[in-house]
Scaffold this motif. Structure first.
Motif, short mmCIF file in Angstrom:
data_model
loop_
_atom_site.label_atom_id
_atom_site.label_comp_id
_atom_site.label_asym_id
_atom_site.label_seq_id
_atom_site.Cartn_x
_atom_site.Cartn_y
_atom_site.Cartn_z
N SER A 121 0.98 -1.06 -0.18
CA SER A 121 -0.02 0.25 0.06
C SER A 121 0.79 1.27 0.10
O SER A 121 1.90 1.37 0.85
CB SER A 121 -0.87 -0.17 1.33
OG SER A 121 0.13 -0.05 2.39
N LEU A 122 0.39 2.36 -0.64
CA LEU A 122 1.18 3.35 -1.10
C LEU A 122 0.75 4.28 0.26
O LEU A 122 -0.22 4.39 0.79
CB LEU A 122 0.89 4.08 -2.32
CG LEU A 122 1.43 3.29 -3.49
CD1 LEU A 122 0.73 3.66 -4.77
CD2 LEU A 122 2.91 3.12 -3.54
N PRO A 123 1.71 5.28 0.63
CA PRO A 123 2.98 5.37 0.05
C PRO A 123 4.18 4.52 0.79
O PRO A 123 3.74 3.83 1.65
CB PRO A 123 3.40 6.73 0.58
CG PRO A 123 2.78 7.13 1.92
CD PRO A 123 1.57 6.20 1.68
N GLY A 155 4.59 6.91 -4.24
CA GLY A 155 3.20 7.39 -4.25
C GLY A 155 2.79 8.73 -3.44
O GLY A 155 1.71 8.75 -3.16
N ASP A 321 8.43 11.11 -11.74
CA ASP A 321 7.25 10.47 -11.85
C ASP A 321 6.62 9.47 -13.09
O ASP A 321 5.74 8.69 -13.02
CB ASP A 321 6.18 11.73 -11.83
CG ASP A 321 5.90 12.38 -10.75
OD1 ASP A 321 5.62 13.52 -10.50
OD2 ASP A 321 6.53 11.81 -9.54
N ILE A 332 4.04 5.48 -11.18
CA ILE A 332 3.63 5.99 -9.53
C ILE A 332 4.48 7.18 -9.26
O ILE A 332 5.65 6.90 -9.70
CB ILE A 332 3.88 4.66 -8.58
CG1 ILE A 332 2.96 3.63 -8.90
CG2 ILE A 332 3.96 5.23 -7.14
CD1 ILE A 332 3.51 2.27 -8.06
#
Ligand SMILES: OCc1cccc(Br)n1
Length: 445
Positions: A121-123, A155, A321, A332
């Motif tokens: 899961s981000l970040p 993220g 990016d 991401i």
């Protein structure tokens, strides 16, 4: 020299020549060109530096990751003419695979993020310390390897991520005793150059190539830069405009030239206001000439420099990016930096900030007679189990042991002698106070 320069016959075992020396009978004890050994004292300094890297990573709540030094060459094939990809330490392995000793760590990070895919899961806030390689013609006698501390955030599209990275860098410098009078961090954004190219309606596909050329500002003369820019097909008017904007060191001037509401200016203003909140504003300065020499940067870029201008960049990084899509994956937003282990040590030497790297040991245990080596080893063992660093010494004269204790900064010298041992006792010397006492062997803490 390890071996005399006698003919190889003196070095053979039986009738075959030793496999470790050449015909001249002399082994080369140096590591491969451009690489370093780390004997104990150098290793203590490196371990101390890496411990600082790790402590800052912990303070910033980054997780440690690691990768093979060996990577597929495909991860680093980029067409932008970067120095780093022109000096790949690449080869074909025995399976016919094109591989490299990695020149940088960011592509490996991107590869792992893609591999982890939806399972993370981000970040993500990851760090690693790893050896990186380049194959540079030794004409310049430069190193071919160094260790790099990398901190990367995946993220977070906002400049708060870059502000976090800058705090990590400032925290590191402060832990080493370096101040904002010694070092500054130049900050800009690739979007500045993007805006200038748009002003001159320069096609998008030239952006990366122009970045790599203008990154050589300061290394090449202005004429050489202009020549290289013209060779990409830019008009002399566009070249002049680029060089003029890149020489700006004031954000308000930049806003005058680019106009207000330009994303580059908004990002930078936001970053400088964060810097005030973090308390590191005096460490950073806007400098439009900073573009950094990696093709994949897309936004904020930064590099730390010694204000005396004697050394190469201490560390550098930025936002990238669109790196993941170059590997065929969904993009991401990401940003990060690399911090090498060599320039920072040169700076610490310059500033007289190298820490004391001498050894330190808790106890030396020394049997005064050979038949007491057994009891001495049991004493050493029980002390080690209590957490004491113990150097068990044997086959030495007592005079040597005292010198040794001084050399390795031992706190205590524990002597196992017949007259005491017969009574179950040992003799303890506290080396700092010269205090000396007997104690039952089992009672020693
Ligand atoms: O920062 C450029 C670089 C990459 C790999 C190895 C060395 Br030494 N230097």
């Amino acid at each position: 020299r390890l071996f005399s320069s006698a003919s190889s016959s003196t070095l053979t075992h039986g009738d075959e020549a030793s496999t470790h020396v050449d015909a001249g009978g002399v082994v080369d004890v140096n590591p491969p060109r451009g690489t370093r050994d780390f004997p104990p004292e150098d290793m203590r300094l490196r371990t101390w530096l890496f411990d600082q890297f790790r402590e800052v990573s912990r303070l910033m709540a980054f997780e440690e990751v690691d990768f093979p030094v060996l990577e597929s060459e495909a991860l680093f094939i980029r067409k932008a003419g970067e120095e780093i990809t022109q000096q790949l330490y690449n080869f074909e392995d025995k399976g016919g695979r094109r591989v490299v000793l990695r020149p940088e760590i960011t592509p490996s990070l991107a590869r792992l993020v893609i591999k982890q895919g939806k399972s993370v899961s981000l970040p993500l806030k990851w760090f690693t310390i790893g050896q990186c390689w380049r194959y540079e013609r030794m004409t310049r006698g430069r190193r071919r390897e160094h260790y790099q501390w990398n901190m990367d955030i995946f993220g977070v599209p906002k400049v708060l991520a870059e502000a976090e990275l800058l705090q990590a860098i400032v925290l590191l410098f402060q832990r080493l005793g370096i101040t904002s009078s010694d070092v500054g961090i130049r900050v800009s954004s690739r979007k500045v150059l993007q805006a200038v190219l748009n002003m001159y309606s320069i096609p998008e596909h030239l952006f990366t190539e122009v970045c790599i050329i203008v990154d050589k500002l300061g290394k090449l003369t202005r004429e050489e830069i202009e020549k290289e820019l013209m060779s990409t097909g830019l008009s002399s008017e566009a070249v002049e405009g680029i060089i003029e904007v890149l020489s700006l060191k004031s954000l308000s001037k930049l806003e005058e030239v680019l106009g207000s509401g330009v994303e580059a200016v908004a990002d930078l203003k936001k970053l400088f206001s964060f810097a005030e909140q973090y308390g590191y504003a005096d460490w950073i300065c806007f400098d439009a000439s900073v573009v950094r020499g990696l093709a994949y940067y897309t936004g904020i870029v930064f590099e730390a420099f010694d204000r005396e201008g004697k050394l190469r960049a201490i560390c550098g990084g930025g936002r990238y990016d669109r790196l993941l899509s170059t590997f065929g994956s969904e993009d991401i937003p990401a940003c990060g930096f690399g911090f090498g282990d060599a320039v920072i040590v040169e700076l610490l030497k310059e500033k007289g900030l190298l820490p004391d790297m001498s050894r330190q040991i808790d106890d030396i245990v020394f049997p005064l007679d050979e038949e007491l080596e057994g009891p001495a080893s049991s004493i050493a063992s029980s002390l080690r189990k209590k957490g004491r660093a113990v150097d068990l010494v044997a086959d030495k004269r007592l005079k040597w042991v005292f010198k040794h204790a001084e050399r390795i900064n031992a706190s205590r010298l524990i002597l196992v002698g017949n007259s005491e041992w017969e009574r179950g006792m040992i003799r303890v010397k506290i080396l700092s106070t010269r205090e000396e006492f007997e104690v039952k062997a089992g009672d020693l803490e």
